[in-house]
Write an enzyme that holds these catalytic residues in place. Structure first.
Site, PDB file in Angstrom:
ATOM      1  N   THR A 192       2.523 -14.234  10.089  1.00 26.85           N
ATOM      2  CA  THR A 192       3.401 -13.816  11.182  1.00 26.85           C
ATOM      3  C   THR A 192       3.897 -15.009  12.006  1.00 26.85           C
ATOM      4  O   THR A 192       5.012 -14.994  12.528  1.00 26.85           O
ATOM      5  CB  THR A 192       2.685 -12.812  12.098  1.00 26.85           C
ATOM      6  OG1 THR A 192       1.383 -13.328  12.424  1.00 26.85           O
ATOM      7  CG2 THR A 192       2.512 -11.466  11.416  1.00 26.85           C
ATOM      8  N   LYS A 233       8.490  -0.810   2.805  1.00 26.81           N
ATOM      9  CA  LYS A 233       7.785  -0.008   3.800  1.00 26.81           C
ATOM     10  C   LYS A 233       8.651   0.373   5.001  1.00 26.81           C
ATOM     11  O   LYS A 233       8.721   1.558   5.370  1.00 26.81           O
ATOM     12  CB  LYS A 233       6.543  -0.771   4.288  1.00 26.81           C
ATOM     13  CG  LYS A 233       5.801  -0.033   5.379  1.00 26.81           C
ATOM     14  CD  LYS A 233       4.431  -0.605   5.616  1.00 26.81           C
ATOM     15  CE  LYS A 233       4.475  -1.740   6.592  1.00 26.81           C
ATOM     16  NZ  LYS A 233       3.119  -2.172   6.993  1.00 26.81           N
ATOM     17  N   ALA A 257      38.565  46.728  -7.910  1.00 29.74           N
ATOM     18  CA  ALA A 257      37.269  46.238  -8.388  1.00 29.74           C
ATOM     19  C   ALA A 257      37.431  45.555  -9.733  1.00 29.74           C
ATOM     20  O   ALA A 257      38.173  46.015 -10.597  1.00 29.74           O
ATOM     21  CB  ALA A 257      36.286  47.395  -8.499  1.00 29.74           C
ATOM     22  N   ARG A 300       0.808  -1.230   0.000  1.00 26.09           N
ATOM     23  CA  ARG A 300       0.000   0.000   0.000  1.00 26.09           C
ATOM     24  C   ARG A 300       0.842   1.283   0.000  1.00 26.09           C
ATOM     25  O   ARG A 300       0.310   2.363  -0.237  1.00 26.09           O
ATOM     26  CB  ARG A 300      -0.972  -0.012   1.193  1.00 26.09           C
ATOM     27  CG  ARG A 300      -2.204  -0.845   0.912  1.00 26.09           C
ATOM     28  CD  ARG A 300      -3.141  -0.861   2.097  1.00 26.09           C
ATOM     29  NE  ARG A 300      -2.648  -1.743   3.150  1.00 26.09           N
ATOM     30  CZ  ARG A 300      -3.083  -1.723   4.413  1.00 26.09           C
ATOM     31  NH1 ARG A 300      -4.016  -0.852   4.771  1.00 26.09           N
ATOM     32  NH2 ARG A 300      -2.604  -2.556   5.299  1.00 26.09           N
ATOM     33  N   GLY A 307       8.225  -3.987  12.248  1.00 24.60           N
ATOM     34  CA  GLY A 307       9.206  -2.962  11.877  1.00 24.60           C
ATOM     35  C   GLY A 307       8.611  -1.631  11.478  1.00 24.60           C
ATOM     36  O   GLY A 307       9.335  -0.736  11.043  1.00 24.60           O
ATOM     37  N   GLU A 362      -8.607 -11.946  13.904  1.00 24.66           N
ATOM     38  CA  GLU A 362      -8.232 -11.019  12.831  1.00 24.66           C
ATOM     39  C   GLU A 362      -9.470 -10.427  12.156  1.00 24.66           C
ATOM     40  O   GLU A 362     -10.525 -11.067  12.116  1.00 24.66           O
ATOM     41  CB  GLU A 362      -7.371 -11.741  11.789  1.00 24.66           C
ATOM     42  CG  GLU A 362      -6.031 -12.205  12.334  1.00 24.66           C
ATOM     43  CD  GLU A 362      -5.200 -11.063  12.902  1.00 24.66           C
ATOM     44  OE1 GLU A 362      -5.013 -10.048  12.204  1.00 24.66           O
ATOM     45  OE2 GLU A 362      -4.759 -11.173  14.062  1.00 24.66           O
ATOM     46  N   GLN A 419      12.723 -15.146   5.372  1.00 27.54           N
ATOM     47  CA  GLN A 419      11.454 -15.833   5.140  1.00 27.54           C
ATOM     48  C   GLN A 419      11.198 -15.765   3.634  1.00 27.54           C
ATOM     49  O   GLN A 419      10.911 -14.700   3.100  1.00 27.54           O
ATOM     50  CB  GLN A 419      10.328 -15.137   5.920  1.00 27.54           C
ATOM     51  CG  GLN A 419       9.029 -15.906   5.898  1.00 27.54           C
ATOM     52  CD  GLN A 419       7.867 -15.101   6.455  1.00 27.54           C
ATOM     53  OE1 GLN A 419       7.912 -13.861   6.479  1.00 27.54           O
ATOM     54  NE2 GLN A 419       6.819 -15.774   6.881  1.00 27.54           N
TER      55      GLN A 419
HETATM   56  C1  UD1 Z   1      -0.999  -8.098  12.347  1.00 28.26           C
HETATM   57  C2  UD1 Z   1      -1.650  -8.944  13.450  1.00 28.26           C
HETATM   58  C3  UD1 Z   1      -2.843  -8.187  14.006  1.00 28.26           C
HETATM   59  C4  UD1 Z   1      -2.417  -6.847  14.525  1.00 28.26           C
HETATM   60  C5  UD1 Z   1      -1.677  -6.069  13.451  1.00 28.26           C
HETATM   61  C6  UD1 Z   1      -1.057  -4.837  14.048  1.00 28.26           C
HETATM   62  C7  UD1 Z   1      -1.320 -11.271  12.884  1.00 28.26           C
HETATM   63  C8  UD1 Z   1      -1.925 -12.468  12.275  1.00 28.26           C
HETATM   64  N1  UD1 Z   1      -2.062 -10.181  12.880  1.00 28.26           N
HETATM   65  O1  UD1 Z   1      -1.950  -7.968  11.312  1.00 28.26           O
HETATM   66  O2  UD1 Z   1      -3.419  -8.949  15.068  1.00 28.26           O
HETATM   67  O3  UD1 Z   1      -3.551  -6.111  14.948  1.00 28.26           O
HETATM   68  O4  UD1 Z   1      -0.601  -6.859  12.892  1.00 28.26           O
HETATM   69  O5  UD1 Z   1      -0.483  -4.033  13.052  1.00 28.26           O
HETATM   70  O6  UD1 Z   1      -0.205 -11.330  13.387  1.00 28.26           O
HETATM   71  N2  UD1 Z   1       5.186 -10.243   8.276  1.00 28.26           N
HETATM   72  C9  UD1 Z   1       6.248 -11.037   7.975  1.00 28.26           C
HETATM   73  N3  UD1 Z   1       6.019 -12.224   7.360  1.00 28.26           N
HETATM   74  C10 UD1 Z   1       4.779 -12.642   7.049  1.00 28.26           C
HETATM   75  C11 UD1 Z   1       3.690 -11.804   7.356  1.00 28.26           C
HETATM   76  C12 UD1 Z   1       3.927 -10.624   7.976  1.00 28.26           C
HETATM   77  O7  UD1 Z   1       7.410 -10.698   8.234  1.00 28.26           O
HETATM   78  O8  UD1 Z   1       4.664 -13.732   6.498  1.00 28.26           O
HETATM   79  C13 UD1 Z   1       5.448  -8.954   8.914  1.00 28.26           C
HETATM   80  C14 UD1 Z   1       5.030  -7.784   8.083  1.00 28.26           C
HETATM   81  O9  UD1 Z   1       6.098  -7.289   7.306  1.00 28.26           O
HETATM   82  C15 UD1 Z   1       4.612  -6.780   9.128  1.00 28.26           C
HETATM   83  C16 UD1 Z   1       4.118  -7.636  10.280  1.00 28.26           C
HETATM   84  O10 UD1 Z   1       4.673  -8.907  10.076  1.00 28.26           O
HETATM   85  O11 UD1 Z   1       5.707  -6.011   9.568  1.00 28.26           O
HETATM   86  C17 UD1 Z   1       2.609  -7.702  10.374  1.00 28.26           C
HETATM   87  O12 UD1 Z   1       2.126  -8.280   9.195  1.00 28.26           O
HETATM   88  P1  UD1 Z   1       0.814  -7.771   8.468  1.00 28.26           P
HETATM   89  O13 UD1 Z   1       0.579  -8.610   7.282  1.00 28.26           O
HETATM   90  O14 UD1 Z   1       0.893  -6.311   8.281  1.00 28.26           O
HETATM   91  O15 UD1 Z   1      -0.260  -8.141   9.571  1.00 28.26           O
HETATM   92  P2  UD1 Z   1      -1.627  -7.427   9.830  1.00 28.26           P
HETATM   93  O16 UD1 Z   1      -2.637  -7.972   8.927  1.00 28.26           O
HETATM   94  O17 UD1 Z   1      -1.442  -5.967   9.893  1.00 28.26           O
HETATM   95 CA    CA Z   2       0.038  -4.286   9.281  1.00 26.45          CA
END
Ligand code: UD1
Ligand code: CA
Length: 488
Positions: A83, A24, A427, A17, A106, A159, A77
């Site tokens: 996560t 990001k 000058a 986004r 991050g 979620e 990864q």
């Molecule tokens: C996640 C949380 C949610 C919380 C929110 C807060 C989970 C399932 N959900 O949702 O409960 O309210 O953050 O912002 O944990 N990332 C990885 N590898 C992955 C997926 C994500 O490194 O496979 C990292 C992303 O880069 C990011 C963070 O984990 O920094 C969160 O991932 P994102 O996909 O943004 O989770 P949300 O849907 O926001």
């Molecule tokens: Ca997020």
């Protein structure tokens, strides 16, 4: 704190986004990347180990992280499968974990070390399997909701996409920052499934796993929800940047800095200001800029990585990697480029550009000049419209002007050239050869006046008419006696 603490920072996601070629977490606010701010907060915990999970653009992100925290372990990864999967990869990278594991993301640049510390301490004191740092927010859309039972105990994190309409009404959300008992985490990770709306392994499902096993779970709501706010797009990034700046500016005011207009004053995280500094509207102090006491900066000034001395005055100026001495004066409309060093009570005035130059104590370059690759001795005055011609088209050369020299308007120093102490120029002099101490260099030829030139060469113009009207006779200028300047 610290012993037996592992912190895992998740940074593998792409951040689509942002619509950016830059990942990001590398986007900047307050002069640092978002992940830089997070790592700073993490460092305050003095953890035994920091692991960062990288994926998208792992080269750039990994290099950046290791520049900031060289001892950080990078875990790759390959595919962003959630996560929970990211944390599994992190633990595999370090082999074994014990004690407490904190997972952070991050992209929360306002997070503070002391908040993480309080969260970790509470988690450990309560001997929980899992703790979540939660926040009460006005708009909970997109976040995992904290589901509590009738006793108020946390039972699950659901979620957005998996939540029931009632659950979506819950204003308490998961910040994405969790603390774990390491032994529990290692056991829980293989139990995570991906049978959910996103088809991902959710780390947040560990809460339910702990509950089902009869272990203690808790949520610690942070009062200041800005600290756990993440930026998913440029608008959120700007909002976080504005709030971070508001906090930095307030902190400096509390420490004795006068800021006339906080709304148009931007100060990066690493800037250092002394008490009684005054900042006028429209000023940006960036990078590692340091300003000493009683200096007045602005209005409309940008300084990046500059060092400004006590009592100096810097007005409508753009400066980068420049040093300004105590009580020196800069601007209005000056451009200080890297390597500029202005001495005590020195002056760089209006429409003056300087680069890689040492301008001595009390030396002045007051008007309309370019000073490149020069050394100007103490007490010297450089006339208006002076150019230090440092570039011969192939190489840059230096010019040295001694102490207490006085050079006239519109002098050109053709480098390399050296002007002695107490020397001067007339000058319009083009200085191509060294000038000994005390000598006056004059290079322009004697002036010649061509009488009646306007009347003959510009006949019929307003210029010719004005000239004719002002002349003694009708068309021949001032007459021979006035023209003596010519060849004498
Ligand atoms: C996640 C949380 C949610 C919380 C929110 C807060 C989970 C399932 N959900 O949702 O409960 O309210 O953050 O912002 O944990 N990332 C990885 N590898 C992955 C997926 C994500 O490194 O496979 C990292 C992303 O880069 C990011 C963070 O984990 O920094 C969160 O991932 P994102 O996909 O943004 O989770 P949300 O849907 O926001
Ligand atoms: Ca997020």
């Amino acid at each position: 704190m610290g012993q037996n603490l592992t912190v895992i920072v998740l940074a593998a996601g792409g951040g689509t986004r942002m619509k950016s070629k830059t990942m990001k977490v590398l986007h900047r606010v307050g002069g640092r990347s978002m992940i830089g701010h997070v790592l700073n907060a993490v460092r305050a915990l003095e953890p035994e180990r920091v692991v960062a999970v990288v994926g998208h653009q792992r080269e750039q992100v990994g290099t950046h992280i290791q520049e900031l925290v060289p001892e950080c372990v990078l875990a790759v990864q390959e595919e962003q499968r959630g996560t929970g999967d990211a944390v599994r990869v992190a633990i595999e990278a370090v082999g074994e974990v014990s004690g407490t594991v904190i997972v952070a993301t991050g992209d929360t640049p306002l997070l503070r070390g002391e908040s993480l510390r309080a969260f970790a301490e509470e988690h450990e004191a309560a001997q929980r399997a899992v703790s979540v740092l939660s926040a009460i927010v006005d708009d909970s859309f997109g976040y995992g909701r904290i589901v509590r039972d009738d006793d108020g105990d946390v039972v699950a994190i659901v979620e957005e996409k998996d939540a029931t309409p009632e659950q979506r009404e819950i204003p308490e959300i998961s910040s994405g920052i969790l603390a774990f008992d390491a032994a529990f985490l290692v056991e829980a990770l293989p139990q995570l499934g991906n049978d959910n709306a996103k088809g991902e392994y959710y780390l947040t499902d560990t809460v339910q796993i702990a509950r089902d096993a009869g272990l203690t779970v808790g949520a610690h709501a942070i009062d200041d929800s800005w600290q756990t706010a993440g930026a998913n797009d440029r608008e959120e990034l700007a909002a976080l940047g504005r709030e971070l700046n508001r906090r930095i500016v307030s902190d400096w005011m509390r420490d004795g800095v006068s800021v006339m207009d906080p709304a148009t004053t931007w100060i990066d995280s690493d800037v250092v200001l002394a008490p009684d500094v005054t900042i006028l509207p429209g000023t940006q102090l960036l990078g590692a800029t340091v300003v000493a006491e009683d200096a007045v900066i602005g209005p409309d000034t940008t300084l990046k990585d500059c060092e400004i001395g006590a009592g100096a005055r810097v007005v409508r100026t753009h400066g980068e990697l420049a040093v300004v001495g105590d009580e020196a004066s800069v601007g209005p409309y000056a451009y200080l480029r890297p390597g500029t060093r202005l001495g005590i009570r020195g002056k760089v005035g209006t429409f003056v550009e300087t680069k890689n130059s040492e301008i001595g104590d009390g030396a002045k370059v007051p008007h309309l000049s370019y000073v490149g690759d020069a050394e100007i001795g103490e007490g010297t005055n450089i006339g208006a419209g002076t150019i230090f011609a440092n570039y011969d088209g192939v190489k840059k050369h230096r010019t040295k002007v001694g102490k207490h020299a006085k050079t006239a308007s519109n002098t050109t120093f053709v480098a390399p050239v050296e002007i002695g102490d107490g020397a001067g120029t007339g000058a319009g002099t083009v200085v191509r050869r060294d000038v000994p101490p005390g000598a006056l260099a004059v290079s322009s030829g004697p002036q010649r006046n061509l009488p009646g030139w306007a009347q003959t060469k510009r006949a019929g113009t307003a210029q010719a008419e004005a000239a004719a009207a002002a002349s003694h006779d009708d068309g021949s200028g001032f007459g021979d006696s006035e023209d003596s300047g010519a060849e004498s």
